[in-house]
Design an enzyme around this catalytic site. Structure first.
Site, PDB file in Angstrom:
ATOM      1  N   ILE A  58       0.815  -1.213   0.000  1.00 16.38           N
ATOM      2  CA  ILE A  58       0.000   0.000   0.000  1.00 16.38           C
ATOM      3  C   ILE A  58       0.851   1.267   0.000  1.00 16.38           C
ATOM      4  CG2 ILE A  58      -1.964  -1.140   1.086  1.00 16.38           C
ATOM      5  CD1 ILE A  58      -1.188   0.300   3.716  1.00 16.38           C
ATOM      6  N   SER A  83       0.891  -2.986  13.418  1.00 10.68           N
ATOM      7  CA  SER A  83      -0.059  -2.954  14.534  1.00 10.68           C
ATOM      8  C   SER A  83       0.528  -3.265  15.907  1.00 10.68           C
ATOM      9  CB  SER A  83      -1.193  -3.950  14.266  1.00 10.68           C
ATOM     10  OG  SER A  83      -0.697  -5.278  14.250  1.00 10.68           O
ATOM     11  N   THR A 130      -8.538   1.087  15.475  1.00  7.36           N
ATOM     12  CA  THR A 130      -8.380   0.547  16.824  1.00  7.36           C
ATOM     13  C   THR A 130      -8.937   1.499  17.870  1.00  7.36           C
ATOM     14  OG1 THR A 130      -6.697  -0.046  18.483  1.00  7.36           O
ATOM     15  CG2 THR A 130      -6.060   1.561  16.827  1.00  7.36           C
ATOM     16  N   ASP A 131      -9.315   0.951  19.022  1.00  2.37           N
ATOM     17  CA  ASP A 131      -9.755   1.805  20.125  1.00  2.37           C
ATOM     18  C   ASP A 131      -8.591   2.525  20.787  1.00  2.37           C
ATOM     19  OD1 ASP A 131      -8.582  -0.356  21.435  1.00  2.37           O
ATOM     20  OD2 ASP A 131     -10.270  -0.739  22.774  1.00  2.37           O
ATOM     21  N   GLU A 132      -7.360   2.162  20.436  1.00  4.14           N
ATOM     22  CA  GLU A 132      -6.205   2.812  21.057  1.00  4.14           C
ATOM     23  C   GLU A 132      -6.088   4.285  20.670  1.00  4.14           C
ATOM     24  OE1 GLU A 132      -2.558   0.623  21.360  1.00  4.14           O
ATOM     25  OE2 GLU A 132      -3.560  -1.276  20.934  1.00  4.14           O
ATOM     26  N   TYR A 155       2.166   3.842  17.424  1.00  2.00           N
ATOM     27  CA  TYR A 155       1.154   3.042  16.725  1.00  2.00           C
ATOM     28  C   TYR A 155      -0.201   3.733  16.743  1.00  2.00           C
ATOM     29  CZ  TYR A 155      -2.600  -0.350  16.235  1.00  2.00           C
ATOM     30  OH  TYR A 155      -3.775  -0.966  15.874  1.00  2.00           O
ATOM     31  N   ALA A 157      -0.984   6.781  17.410  1.00  2.00           N
ATOM     32  CA  ALA A 157      -0.951   8.078  16.729  1.00  2.00           C
ATOM     33  C   ALA A 157      -1.043   7.894  15.215  1.00  2.00           C
ATOM     34  CB  ALA A 157       0.314   8.836  17.099  1.00  2.00           C
ATOM     35  N   LYS A 159      -2.507   5.400  13.660  1.00  2.00           N
ATOM     36  CA  LYS A 159      -3.871   4.984  13.334  1.00  2.00           C
ATOM     37  C   LYS A 159      -4.845   6.159  13.473  1.00  2.00           C
ATOM     38  CE  LYS A 159      -5.269   1.527  12.276  1.00  2.00           C
ATOM     39  NZ  LYS A 159      -5.448   0.936  10.922  1.00  2.00           N
ATOM     40  N   PRO A 210       6.206 -13.378  30.508  1.00  2.00           N
ATOM     41  CA  PRO A 210       6.451 -12.010  30.981  1.00  2.00           C
ATOM     42  C   PRO A 210       5.160 -11.206  31.072  1.00  2.00           C
ATOM     43  CG  PRO A 210       7.042 -12.206  28.661  1.00  2.00           C
ATOM     44  CD  PRO A 210       6.629 -13.579  29.108  1.00  2.00           C
ATOM     45  N   TYR A 212       3.866  -7.251  31.894  1.00  2.00           N
ATOM     46  CA  TYR A 212       4.284  -5.868  32.107  1.00  2.00           C
ATOM     47  C   TYR A 212       3.741  -5.335  33.435  1.00  2.00           C
ATOM     48  CZ  TYR A 212       5.805  -5.390  27.210  1.00  2.00           C
ATOM     49  OH  TYR A 212       6.446  -5.519  26.007  1.00  2.00           O
TER      50      TYR A 212
END
Length: 345
Positions: A58, A83, A130-132, A155, A157, A159, A210, A212
């Site tokens: 793209i 993503s 995304t909801d982010e 990421y 920002a 989107k 792991p 966070y």
């Protein structure tokens, strides 16, 4: 319909490809086959006469014009994107090039095609986000379609930027668009760097799991096949220029989610000790958003869509799939960034 689906060899995109073909839609899968894109993800439908593949990027406008001219799609579902938040912290440039510039190229290629076709009323450009983009919530509240954008990572920002471009092309040029913003997806064919498959694969390999911080970050978990169903629903019934938040109605903290996976694995593939003993708390990700939660009222009331899978059901299906498909995930463990800590900043 004849659907041009970008990123159709990726995790969510391949779920959309598989579902669309099962419902009789013709699909052109446009994918650059970067590190997370795999044709194995669409192998169940690859022999269908309804399926076509175009390896294209793209970021290359000429590629896009060629694909539009060759296939004359009725609609676009734009999922191609970088993503992974941790990768965006380490290498933000790829996210700007793909998610911002790539979306601009898609919009311009689609607009040129749409105008050349006489601006057909039934053409659609569906942008999947995304909801982010909404930032971080406290203990209360939920994201609605009216929540102000407040992205916190490269990421999110990138989107957010792509969402704004899509709305601008609708308002300025009249391009017929719909947008969706989803919560965290999980399910089969998920690239192993992401949380759910990483927990499953680390656990059955006897490696540390792991987590966070203290694992208190909360997400709304959406089974990927439910998401694919919602995306086709919005494409077919969504109002032009409108955005729809898609959630799983399954809020869980990361530690709750991980402990659930461990308990299910204890039942399905018992080890010498409970898998929870592999959990290790590590330094948190920079800028780690505390909580995401989706208010799904718009898609539920306007379009009649709700998720069908609880997080416990979805995790069980996901674990069963990974246990049965080692030949899919085993080759990916040696890829750059898989199984190692990313996103130090």
């Amino acid at each position: 319909m004849k659907l041009l689906i970008t990123g159709g060899a990726g995790f969510i995109g391949s779920a959309v490809v598989r579902l669309a073909i099962s419902r009789g839609h013709e699909v052109i899968n446009l994918d650059a086959l970067t590190y997370a894109g795999r044709l194995e993800n669409v192998a169940p439908v690859a022999d269908s006469p309804l399926y076509h593949f175009e390896q294209a990027d793209i970021r290359n406008r000429a590629d896009l014009d060629r694909v539009f001219a060759k296939h004359s799609p009725d609609a676009v579902m734009h999922l191609a994107a970088e993503s992974h938040v941790d990768r965006s912290i380490d290498g933000p440039g790829d996210f700007i090039e793909t998610n911002v510039t790539g979306t601009y190229n898609m919009l311009e290629a689609a607009r040129s095609y749409w105008v050349g076709q006489g601006r057909p009323d039934d053409f659609r450009f569906h942008h999947i986000s995304t909801d982010e983009v909404y930032g971080s919530l406290g203990e209360d509240g939920m994201f609605t379609e009216e929540t102000p954008y407040d992205p916190r990572s490269p990421y999110s920002a990138s989107k957010a930027s792509s969402d704004h471009l899509v709305r601008a092309w609708h308002e300025t040029y009249g391009l017929p668009v719909v947008l969706t913003n989803c919560s965290n997806n999980y399910g089969p064919y998920h690239f192993p760097e992401k949380l759910v498959p990483k927990v499953i694969l680390n656990a059955i390999s006897g490696k540390e799991i792991p987590v966070y911080g203290q694992g208190l970050n909360v997400r709304d978990w959406l089974y990927v096949e439910d998401h694919a169903d919602a995306l086709l629903c919005v494409l077919e019934k969504g109002k032009l220029g409108r955005s729809y938040n898609i959630g799983g109605e399954n809020e869980r903290s990361n530690i709750e989610l991980i402990e659930t996976i461990c308990r299910l694995l204890d039942q399905k593939r018992p080890g010498s000790e409970p898998y929870e003993k592999l959990i290790t708390f590590v330094t948190d990700r920079p800028g780690h958003d505390a909580r995401y939660a989706i208010d799904p009222d718009r898609i539920r009331t306007e379009l009649g869509w709700r998720p069908s899978v609880t997080v416990e059901e979805g995790l069980e299906r996901t674990i069963d799939w990974y246990l049965a498909n080692e030949d899919w995930w085993r080759p990916l463990l040696d890829r750059e960034g898989v199984g190692t800590r990313l996103g130090h900043g």
